[in-house]
Each structure stands twice: as structure tokens, then as C-alpha cells.
Design a protein around this motif. Structure first.
Motif, PDB file in Angstrom:
ATOM      1  N   UNK A  50      44.892  46.375  26.052  1.00 38.25           N
ATOM      2  CA  UNK A  50      46.359  46.408  26.125  1.00 38.25           C
ATOM      3  C   UNK A  50      46.896  45.424  25.093  1.00 38.25           C
ATOM      4  N   UNK A  51      47.729  45.917  24.166  1.00 38.97           N
ATOM      5  CA  UNK A  51      47.943  45.140  22.940  1.00 38.97           C
ATOM      6  C   UNK A  51      49.216  44.311  22.871  1.00 38.97           C
ATOM      7  N   UNK A  52      49.903  44.068  23.998  1.00 42.32           N
ATOM      8  CA  UNK A  52      51.133  43.287  23.900  1.00 42.32           C
ATOM      9  C   UNK A  52      51.261  42.269  25.032  1.00 42.32           C
ATOM     10  N   UNK A  53      51.930  41.162  24.742  1.00 41.82           N
ATOM     11  CA  UNK A  53      52.069  40.037  25.666  1.00 41.82           C
ATOM     12  C   UNK A  53      52.621  40.475  27.020  1.00 41.82           C
ATOM     13  N   UNK A  54      53.614  41.339  27.005  1.00 34.54           N
ATOM     14  CA  UNK A  54      54.292  41.731  28.237  1.00 34.54           C
ATOM     15  C   UNK A  54      53.459  42.566  29.191  1.00 34.54           C
ATOM     16  N   UNK A  55      52.262  42.973  28.786  1.00 34.54           N
ATOM     17  CA  UNK A  55      51.374  43.707  29.683  1.00 34.54           C
ATOM     18  C   UNK A  55      50.563  42.775  30.590  1.00 34.54           C
ATOM     19  N   UNK A  56      50.669  41.485  30.379  1.00 29.45           N
ATOM     20  CA  UNK A  56      49.744  40.526  30.986  1.00 29.45           C
ATOM     21  C   UNK A  56      49.586  40.686  32.500  1.00 29.45           C
ATOM     22  N   UNK A  57      50.655  40.554  33.250  1.00 25.50           N
ATOM     23  CA  UNK A  57      50.550  40.629  34.712  1.00 25.50           C
ATOM     24  C   UNK A  57      50.089  42.003  35.178  1.00 25.50           C
ATOM     25  N   UNK A  58      50.467  43.025  34.435  1.00 25.71           N
ATOM     26  CA  UNK A  58      50.088  44.395  34.809  1.00 25.71           C
ATOM     27  C   UNK A  58      48.590  44.620  34.599  1.00 25.71           C
ATOM     28  N   UNK A  59      48.042  44.021  33.542  1.00 21.92           N
ATOM     29  CA  UNK A  59      46.594  44.090  33.322  1.00 21.92           C
ATOM     30  C   UNK A  59      45.860  43.428  34.486  1.00 21.92           C
ATOM     31  N   UNK A  60      46.316  42.256  34.890  1.00 22.75           N
ATOM     32  CA  UNK A  60      45.662  41.539  35.984  1.00 22.75           C
ATOM     33  C   UNK A  60      45.762  42.336  37.285  1.00 22.75           C
ATOM     34  N   UNK A  61      46.915  42.945  37.533  1.00 25.80           N
ATOM     35  CA  UNK A  61      47.086  43.749  38.751  1.00 25.80           C
ATOM     36  C   UNK A  61      46.093  44.908  38.800  1.00 25.80           C
ATOM     37  N   UNK A  62      45.958  45.625  37.684  1.00 26.49           N
ATOM     38  CA  UNK A  62      45.067  46.789  37.667  1.00 26.49           C
ATOM     39  C   UNK A  62      43.607  46.344  37.673  1.00 26.49           C
ATOM     40  N   UNK A  63      43.313  45.222  37.017  1.00 22.89           N
ATOM     41  CA  UNK A  63      41.934  44.713  36.994  1.00 22.89           C
ATOM     42  C   UNK A  63      41.432  44.421  38.408  1.00 22.89           C
ATOM     43  N   UNK A  64      42.322  43.951  39.273  1.00 22.15           N
ATOM     44  CA  UNK A  64      41.928  43.678  40.663  1.00 22.15           C
ATOM     45  C   UNK A  64      41.544  44.962  41.390  1.00 22.15           C
ATOM     46  N   UNK A  65      42.199  46.055  41.055  1.00 24.07           N
ATOM     47  CA  UNK A  65      41.929  47.334  41.722  1.00 24.07           C
ATOM     48  C   UNK A  65      40.635  47.985  41.232  1.00 24.07           C
ATOM     49  N   UNK A  66      40.256  47.677  39.994  1.00 19.60           N
ATOM     50  CA  UNK A  66      39.092  48.336  39.382  1.00 19.60           C
ATOM     51  C   UNK A  66      38.121  47.276  38.864  1.00 19.60           C
ATOM     52  N   UNK A  67      37.367  46.631  39.742  1.00 20.46           N
ATOM     53  CA  UNK A  67      36.490  45.516  39.342  1.00 20.46           C
ATOM     54  C   UNK A  67      35.337  45.909  38.437  1.00 20.46           C
ATOM     55  N   UNK A  68      35.036  47.196  38.327  1.00 14.65           N
ATOM     56  CA  UNK A  68      33.931  47.641  37.469  1.00 14.65           C
ATOM     57  C   UNK A  68      34.401  48.063  36.077  1.00 14.65           C
ATOM     58  N   UNK A  69      35.702  47.976  35.826  1.00 12.35           N
ATOM     59  CA  UNK A  69      36.263  48.330  34.523  1.00 12.35           C
ATOM     60  C   UNK A  69      36.513  47.053  33.724  1.00 12.35           C
ATOM     61  N   UNK A  70      36.253  47.102  32.427  1.00 11.74           N
ATOM     62  CA  UNK A  70      36.481  45.965  31.538  1.00 11.74           C
ATOM     63  C   UNK A  70      37.919  46.007  31.016  1.00 11.74           C
ATOM     64  N   UNK A  71      38.618  44.891  31.122  1.00 10.19           N
ATOM     65  CA  UNK A  71      39.994  44.797  30.642  1.00 10.19           C
ATOM     66  C   UNK A  71      40.089  43.732  29.548  1.00 10.19           C
ATOM     67  N   UNK A  72      40.854  44.037  28.507  1.00 13.01           N
ATOM     68  CA  UNK A  72      41.054  43.124  27.390  1.00 13.01           C
ATOM     69  C   UNK A  72      42.542  43.106  27.061  1.00 13.01           C
ATOM     70  N   UNK A  73      43.158  41.933  27.159  1.00 12.61           N
ATOM     71  CA  UNK A  73      44.601  41.829  26.950  1.00 12.61           C
ATOM     72  C   UNK A  73      44.889  40.981  25.719  1.00 12.61           C
ATOM     73  N   UNK A  74      45.703  41.524  24.829  1.00 12.02           N
ATOM     74  CA  UNK A  74      46.039  40.844  23.580  1.00 12.02           C
ATOM     75  C   UNK A  74      47.199  39.875  23.773  1.00 12.02           C
ATOM     76  N   UNK A  75      46.985  38.625  23.430  1.00  7.99           N
ATOM     77  CA  UNK A  75      48.000  37.566  23.283  1.00  7.99           C
ATOM     78  C   UNK A  75      48.433  36.889  24.568  1.00  7.99           C
ATOM     79  N   UNK A  76      47.883  37.294  25.713  1.00 12.85           N
ATOM     80  CA  UNK A  76      48.267  36.638  26.953  1.00 12.85           C
ATOM     81  C   UNK A  76      47.412  35.425  27.266  1.00 12.85           C
ATOM     82  N   UNK A  77      47.589  34.873  28.474  1.00 12.07           N
ATOM     83  CA  UNK A  77      46.804  33.697  28.852  1.00 12.07           C
ATOM     84  C   UNK A  77      46.188  33.809  30.238  1.00 12.07           C
ATOM     85  N   UNK A  78      46.356  34.940  30.915  1.00 10.23           N
ATOM     86  CA  UNK A  78      45.761  35.104  32.234  1.00 10.23           C
ATOM     87  C   UNK A  78      44.475  35.918  32.136  1.00 10.23           C
ATOM     88  N   UNK A  79      43.443  35.450  32.851  1.00  9.71           N
ATOM     89  CA  UNK A  79      42.168  36.148  32.870  1.00  9.71           C
ATOM     90  C   UNK A  79      41.762  36.431  34.309  1.00  9.71           C
TER      91      UNK A  79
END
Length: 359
Positions: A94-123
Motif C-alpha cells: 500500500x503506497x501512501x501514508x494515509x493507508x496506515x491504520x487501514x493496513x494494520x486493521x486488515x493485517x490483524x484479520x489476515x495473519x498469514x498475509x504479508x503487508x507492506x506499507x509505504x511511508x507510515x510508522x505502524x507495524x
């Protein structure tokens, strides 16, 4: 600097997922999806991400990615990610800062999927961040602009007042003022990543304010196109902007997103991927300068080369004191270098910047 923000950043950066291991995924099974905040045809930010995707696929036969363009930085991003995962994607970029919280939300639902977020600070255990030390080539491009201006007024077309953009404005201004202490950088906020019309309007406003040179943190060629028409010098961003300003382009700080996409793809395949905050430098090849425009003088090129070598050698970095704030008071003392946490949470302007940071 807000202590709460800095503490949160430091806690995030201290995060280690070494005890958490995701299963490796073969190249042909990764089916990565790339979520872009704008269209690939923007000729700038999203275009460069897609060039990185293409380079990754070329370097890793068997990987076939998909893209979703112009996804808003809001809840709809979660729907887009989940749809891609249901359709077989095992890796999300996901290539933009504003996706940050949404990436984290979806990552929690799909623990076997790899997520990579551009320019954010939450992992998260299955979510990394990736970015580059763009402030380094920003500083070098400021030297070029500081040498080029005759009015000593340089405009900066800026997207949003977030640390990433503020840091770039500051680094650019430090470069300008190194060679031209009388020059000032006037900031205009446009509150959008992608709007060629607004970028052009902001450029025209800066021209009316007597700026003879512009720099930018926006995703398209709108500002350079307007500057070309007005006869202003251009320092671009993302993609070499000589395409949009063929006679007025000086230089552009550019991205090489393929560096991370190739690294991540291989790491996922061989089982070495881990949750981390990637912040690569010019030395790592993630960021750099484009070729110089024809009007950049040889003495300027030599100075830029010397300053670049200092950074590459690790002898010095841009935010090393003494640095004064906008009010003329020392913010970074002699010999002190800002930490990554301090740079990532930057919310103040250096001396020489004209403009305010909205709350």
C-alpha cells in the motif's frame, strides 16, 4: 515536538518481530497486489511505484502482481485489500501514508498475509513499513536551486503538512541556504497528493509572489508544466521532470521503489522476511538525483557531488547541527544529529522557510 508522538514512534521503532515467523511463499504463489493512491498515468509518484513493480517482476520470474489505482485514503482501502486477498493475493503493498491504520486493521484479520506499507510508522507481526531517506537528495537539489535563483525567492508546492513533507521542505531549504544564505523558500499547501490543476494554481501563485524557482512535493507534472510556461526554474520530484519542463528543469530527487519490492519478494520466498521499518538511503539505492538539466553549471555539479559523497561515506548527514528554527533560535546544536525518531516526527520549519504548519 510533541512528546507523545515521539514516544509512540520510538516504541514502534523498538518493535521486534524476530520471534514471529510467517511461512515462506513461493514466487509464483505470492500474487502481490499494489494499492496506489493515484493513477499510474500521473507521470510521478504512482508511475515510479509501478516502474518498481515491473522491475521486481522482471527480476523474479514467476511473480505476477496486480494493481488497483486511485484508491482513497479511507475505509475503502480496507475493502480493496480484502477483495484482493479473497482473490488470492498473499502479499499487499500500500503506497501512501494515509493507508496506515487501514493496513494494520486488515493485517490483524489476515495473519498469514504479508503487508507492506509505504511511508507510515505502524507495524504488526505481519506488516512492515518501507520508505527512503528522500531528505538526502532533497538537500542536494536545494543546492542546485540556491545556485539558480536570481530573486532569492523559491516556491515549494507542498501536499500535506505531515512530517514526511515538512522534512523534505527543511532538507531542501538547508541545501538552498548552504550556498545562498539570503534565499527564502515560500511554502504553499495544496492539501492533495494528486491534483494537476491545484498544483498549477499554486505554482502561478508563487510566481506572482516573485518566486523564480519552484520545488515540489506533489504527485504529478502539473507544477513543472506551469513553471515551464511561466519561465521558472524547476526542481521536480519522483520522476525526472524534464518531460514536463524541457527547458527549465534543473534536477529531480527520484525514487527507486524496485529496490524494496525486489528485496521483499525474495525475502518472502526464502523465509527471511520480518516485520521492520525500512528507511533506506542514497547509499542503498532507494533514492537519488536525476541527471542535471542543461543549464546547471559545472561548479554547482561539483559541489553537489562533494556533498553527496559525504553522505554516501557516512561522514555527515543532512540534519546535523547547528540548525536554526524558523525563529532564528538553534534547534539542533553544533555536532548533534537528529535521531530517526526526531526526523520521522518533524513538525517545525528551519530558518529560511516562509510559511506555517497548520495544526
Amino acid at each position: 515536538m510533541k512528546k507523545g508522538i515521539l514516544l509512540a514512534l520510538l516504541l514502534v521503532m523498538a518493535f521486534s518481530a524476530s520471534a514471529f515467523a510467517l511461512a515462506p511463499i513461493k514466487l509464483e504463489d505470492q500474487k502481490p497486489v499494489f494499492i496506489y493512491v493515484g493513477p499510474v498515468a500521473d507521470g510521478g509518484y504512482n508511475y515510479m511505484h509501478d516502474l518498481g513493480r515491473q522491475a521486481m517482476e522482471k527480476a523474479n520470474p514467476g511473480v505476477k502482481g496486480s494493481i488497483v489505482e486511485s484508491v482513497p485514503e479511507g475505509p475503502d482501502a480496507e475493502r480493496v485489500m480484502e477483495t484482493a486477498i479473497r482473490n488470492g493475493a498473499k502479499v499487499v503493498y500500500a503506497n501512501s501514508f494515509g493507508y496506515m491504520d487501514h493496513v494494520i486493521n486488515v493485517a490483524k484479520k489476515y495473519p498469514d498475509v504479508y503487508f507492506n506499507h509505504c511511508s507510515g510508522y505502524k507495524v504488526a507481526p505481519n506488516a512492515s513499513t518501507y520508505f527512503g531517506r528522500m531528505y538526502q537528495p532533497r538537500y542536494l537539489s536545494g543546492i542546485v536551486a540556491g545556485k539558480a535563483t536570481k530573486s532569492n525567492l523559491i516556491g515549494f508546492v507542498a501536499a500535506y503538512p505531515i512530517p514526511e513533507v515538512i522534512r523534505g521542505i527543511n532538507a531542501f531549504t538547508l541545501g538552498v541556504r548552504k550556498v545562498n544564505p539570503q534565499a527564502k523558500v515560500k511554502v504553499v499547501w495544496i492539501y492533495t497528493w494528486h491534483d494537476p490543476a491545484k498544483e498549477k494554481e499554486a505554482t502561478k501563485a508563487l510566481f506572482d509572489a516573485k518566486c523564480d524557482t519552484i520545488a515540489m512535493h506533489a504527485d504529478t507534472g502539473g507544477a513543472p508544466q506551469a513553471a515551464e510556461e511561466l519561465g521558472m526554474w524547476v526542481v521536480g520530484y519522483n520522476y525526472p521532470m524534464d518531460k514536463y519542463a524541457p527547458t527549465r528543469h534543473l534536477v529531480t530527487p527520484v525514487w527507486n521503489w524496485g529496490k524494496y519490492y525486489d528485496y521483499s519478494t525474495k525475502a518472502i520466498a526464502n523465509g527471511t522476511w520480518k516485520s521492520q521499518q525500512v528507511w533506506w538511503s542514497m547509499k542503498d539505492g532507494m533514492v537519488d538525483l536525476s541527471k542535471f538539466g542543461k543549464d546547471v553549471k559545472e561548479d554547482t555539479k561539483k559541489l553537489v557531488a562533494a556533498e553527496k559523497q559525504k553522505i554516501l561515506d557516512g561522514k555527515w548527514d543532512v540534519f546535523t547541527g547547528p540548525i536554526k528554527g524558523q525563529d532564528g533560535k538553534v534547534v539542533v546544536p553544533q555536532g548533534k544529529k537528529l535521531s530517526d525518531g526526531e526526523m520521522l516526527s518533524m513538525n517545525w520549519f528551519v530558518e529560511g522557510v516562509e510559511g506555517t504548519i497548520p495544526k
